[in-house]
Enzyme design. Structure first.
Site, PDB file in Angstrom:
ATOM      1  N   GLY A 196      -2.592  -1.868  -6.979  1.00  0.00           N
ATOM      2  CA  GLY A 196      -1.432  -2.756  -7.074  1.00  0.00           C
ATOM      3  C   GLY A 196      -1.668  -3.870  -8.091  1.00  0.00           C
TER       4      GLY A 196
ATOM      5  N   HIS B 223       0.836  -1.212   0.000  1.00  0.00           N
ATOM      6  CA  HIS B 223       0.000   0.000   0.000  1.00  0.00           C
ATOM      7  C   HIS B 223       0.868   1.259   0.000  1.00  0.00           C
ATOM      8  CE1 HIS B 223      -2.823  -2.883   2.160  1.00  0.00           C
ATOM      9  NE2 HIS B 223      -3.567  -2.458   1.158  1.00  0.00           N
TER      10      HIS B 223
ATOM     11  N   GLN C 190      -8.423  -7.506 -10.693  1.00  0.00           N
ATOM     12  CA  GLN C 190      -9.143  -6.346 -10.153  1.00  0.00           C
ATOM     13  C   GLN C 190      -8.787  -5.088 -10.946  1.00  0.00           C
ATOM     14  OE1 GLN C 190      -9.834  -5.342  -5.860  1.00  0.00           O
ATOM     15  NE2 GLN C 190      -8.039  -4.067  -6.102  1.00  0.00           N
TER      16      GLN C 190
HETATM   17  O1  PAF Z   1      -7.815  -4.008  -3.296  1.00  0.00           O
HETATM   18  C1  PAF Z   1      -8.526  -3.631  -2.328  1.00  0.00           C
HETATM   19  O2  PAF Z   1      -8.054  -3.366  -1.220  1.00  0.00           O
HETATM   20  C2  PAF Z   1     -10.022  -3.509  -2.534  1.00  0.00           C
HETATM   21  O3  PAF Z   1     -10.504  -4.501  -3.383  1.00  0.00           O
HETATM   22  C3  PAF Z   1     -10.466  -2.106  -3.001  1.00  0.00           C
HETATM   23  C4  PAF Z   1      -9.917  -1.770  -4.370  1.00  0.00           C
HETATM   24  C5  PAF Z   1     -10.015  -1.060  -1.996  1.00  0.00           C
HETATM   25  C6  PAF Z   1     -11.992  -2.048  -3.089  1.00  0.00           C
HETATM   26  O4  PAF Z   1     -12.595  -2.342  -1.863  1.00  0.00           O
END
Ligand code: PAF
Length: 280
Positions: A144, A34, A150
């Protein structure tokens, strides 16, 4: 650093914030993965906003929503040290008030891999990310590569719905032994943690074969599976998939120039790990 819990206040603050505004959406339990996103967002933008929201709609009924690690105090300290301007940390009823009934349904890009293993997951992700984009109206948003599908789902939604956000993908951050950083790594026992780099080793085996000129996706998949099956603590392989890096379509025979994502979801005991490498 302002910590905001309501959509209305976050919208108002983002409206008057200095531009460009970069958003880093997270579910908290922050780690170096992060922080690589927040560092980039800080460097690129006049305002840096981070959301911390464990999004209930992206968890299945038998998944870990209730036990997902929540470390708000530490997260805020880390974000303060990173020079974050705004933290959006709402509770579920603020994001999904009584009567909430509108969802984003991603298409084919969300059908395989995580979409197949976790029905409804990407509907929840797309819906919350669309809401976060609407609330903060970011110029850029940072994700990421570890969650490669995603990212593909979010990019497609952003393009299809003309959301106009510059979606920035940052490389996967790994521990020195190769394990991709993830908030869920905290669930691993000591023994499982020692075995966990097998996932990356398996992906690297397939990647090397591809770099050596292998065109057959099936053979790349077998190379990864052979490595995974050699680790006794692997209790289940949900999938190993070789897909087009943008569309997430399964790729059979393909020229080596084609950009592929080789992705895996693997269980060690009860802990489910996902990872991927992009090649080409
Ligand atoms: O990757 C994550 O932490 C989650 O899927 C996100 C993008 C914050 C959506 O809740």
């Amino acid at each position: 650093m302002r910590v905001v819990e309501t959509c209305a206040e976050m919208m108002a603050l983002c409206k008057e914030a200095r531009r460009p505004l970069g958003l880093v959406p997270t579910m908290g339990a922050l780690h170096d993965g992060h922080l690589s996103l927040t560092r980039q967002a800080r460097a690129d933008n006049a305002t840096m906003a981070v959301s911390i929201f464990v999004n209930p709609t992206q968890f299945g009924p038998n998944e870990d929503f209730a036990t997902y690690p929540r470390t708000m105090e530490r997260d805020l300290e880390l974000l303060e040290a990173q020079g974050t301007d705004l933290v959006f940390a709402p509770l579920p009823p603020e994001v999904y008030p009584e009567g909430f009934d509108t969802y984003i349904e991603p298409g084919e890009v969300a059908e395989g891999m995580e979409g197949a293993a976790r029905p409804g997951h990407f509907r929840g992700v797309a819906t919350v990310v669309a809401k976060l984009f609407t609330i903060t109206r970011p110029d850029r948003a940072y994700f990421g590569q570890k969650d490669g599908q995603q990212v593909a789902v979010i990019r497609k939604m952003n393009a299809d719905l003309n959301l106009g956000v510059d979606v920035v993908t940052m490389p996967t951050i790994r521990d020195p032994d190769g394990l991709a950083m993830s908030s869920r790594n905290a669930y691993l026992t000591e023994e499982e943690r020692t075995a966990a780099p097998v996932v990356y080793r398996a992906l690297c085996a397939a990647e090397s074969l591809r770099r050596a000129g292998e065109r057959d996706g099936g053979k790349l998949r077998t190379a990864a599976l052979d490595v995974l099956h050699g680790e006794p603590l692997v209790s289940r392989v949900d999938y190993v998939s070789v897909v087009d890096a943008e569309t997430m379509e399964w790729v059979g025979i393909s020229p080596v120039e084609r950009r592929l994502m080789i992705a895996a979801a693997v269980r060690l005991g009860s802990v489910r790990l996902i990872d991927n490498v992009v090649v080409g």
